[in-house]
Design an enzyme around this catalytic site. Sequence first.
Site, short mmCIF file in Angstrom:
data_model
loop_
_atom_site.label_atom_id
_atom_site.label_comp_id
_atom_site.label_asym_id
_atom_site.label_seq_id
_atom_site.Cartn_x
_atom_site.Cartn_y
_atom_site.Cartn_z
N VAL A 63 0.81 -1.22 0.00
CA VAL A 63 0.00 0.00 0.00
C VAL A 63 0.85 1.27 0.00
O VAL A 63 0.34 2.35 -0.31
CB VAL A 63 -0.99 0.03 1.19
CG1 VAL A 63 -1.99 -1.11 1.09
CG2 VAL A 63 -0.26 0.03 2.52
N ASN A 90 -7.79 -1.14 4.97
CA ASN A 90 -7.60 -1.91 6.20
C ASN A 90 -6.13 -2.12 6.57
O ASN A 90 -5.81 -2.22 7.75
CB ASN A 90 -8.27 -3.29 6.03
CG ASN A 90 -7.84 -4.27 7.11
OD1 ASN A 90 -8.22 -4.14 8.27
ND2 ASN A 90 -7.02 -5.24 6.72
N SER A 142 -9.25 3.84 14.80
CA SER A 142 -9.00 3.13 16.06
C SER A 142 -9.53 3.98 17.21
O SER A 142 -9.63 5.20 17.10
CB SER A 142 -7.49 2.92 16.24
OG SER A 142 -7.15 2.62 17.57
N TYR A 155 1.48 5.28 16.44
CA TYR A 155 0.31 4.58 15.91
C TYR A 155 -0.95 5.43 16.10
O TYR A 155 -1.75 5.61 15.18
CB TYR A 155 0.14 3.24 16.63
CG TYR A 155 -1.12 2.49 16.24
CD1 TYR A 155 -1.17 1.73 15.09
CD2 TYR A 155 -2.26 2.56 17.05
CE1 TYR A 155 -2.34 1.05 14.74
CE2 TYR A 155 -3.42 1.89 16.71
CZ TYR A 155 -3.45 1.13 15.55
OH TYR A 155 -4.61 0.47 15.20
N ALA A 157 -1.18 8.60 16.43
CA ALA A 157 -1.13 9.77 15.55
C ALA A 157 -1.58 9.41 14.13
O ALA A 157 -2.28 10.18 13.48
CB ALA A 157 0.27 10.35 15.53
N LYS A 159 -3.73 7.21 13.37
CA LYS A 159 -5.17 7.02 13.38
C LYS A 159 -5.93 8.34 13.51
O LYS A 159 -7.07 8.47 13.05
CB LYS A 159 -5.56 6.03 14.48
CG LYS A 159 -5.01 4.62 14.26
CD LYS A 159 -5.39 4.08 12.87
CE LYS A 159 -4.86 2.69 12.64
NZ LYS A 159 -5.25 2.14 11.31
#
Length: 266
Positions: A63, A90, A142, A155, A157, A159
């Site tokens: 991705v 995802n 999240s 992580y 940040a 989200k």
Amino acid sequence: MTVPQKSVFITGAAAGIGRATALTFARRGFFVGAYDIDEVGLKTLADEIDQLGGGVHTGHLDVTDGEEMAQRVAEFAAAAGDRLDVLINNAGILRAGRFEELDLPGHHREIDINAKGVVNGLYAAFPYLRRTPNSVVVNLSSASAIYGQSELANYSATKFFVRGITEALDIEWSRYGIRVIAIWPLYVQTAMTENITTGTTESLGIRLTAQDVADTIAKAVEPSWLRRALHQVHFPVGTQSKALTLGSRFSPGWLTRLVNKRLAHS
């Protein structure tokens, strides 16, 4: 007149939430596009979908590579009859620990996959979403996007980024009839969390399953009349996430910070 089969493109589909979501949509009669760097996992997923009598198209996808993303989305749209009903961003990784103790290249990779990967998916899919009536984008956010999380700073940040781009594009793309929504789980029992131990995992546990998240995604894509009337954008998964999300709406900033500090044992 034959009604065209609906199609869904899923990144990070070989395992965990992505795999459960692919199987859920296959059972609902969607033509599934399943993409991942794990081609062995994709093969076993395709076999499962075949056994269900569903249609599936798989392929390698990093991705973080915008050119490969564009190529894979185009290939899938062509296989699906030049339509894309649902895009599910995802793919993601989670690294836990104190910010300064985690290596810098790892922080950058987490940003590349969790944030830039979503941008690549959105950009590549837009032309196909635009010409497919009532299309939907699902971004995996999240509960860590409620308030910045200790031991998950980078992580969390990423989200927040997912939350922001979801809200902005849901407004911006509404002119084209495209809904853009975000899914908000807490910790999920997948390979991603097998070796994760933080203050919040000790406080809250790891209770959700990949199927819990997949079921929420499916309901959010085809919402009830009330959710559609209210134009719900964010969809918490599970009782804990719903309670934390609701509480944050009415809690003053200092109290939200205190609750998160206590949950993190900081």
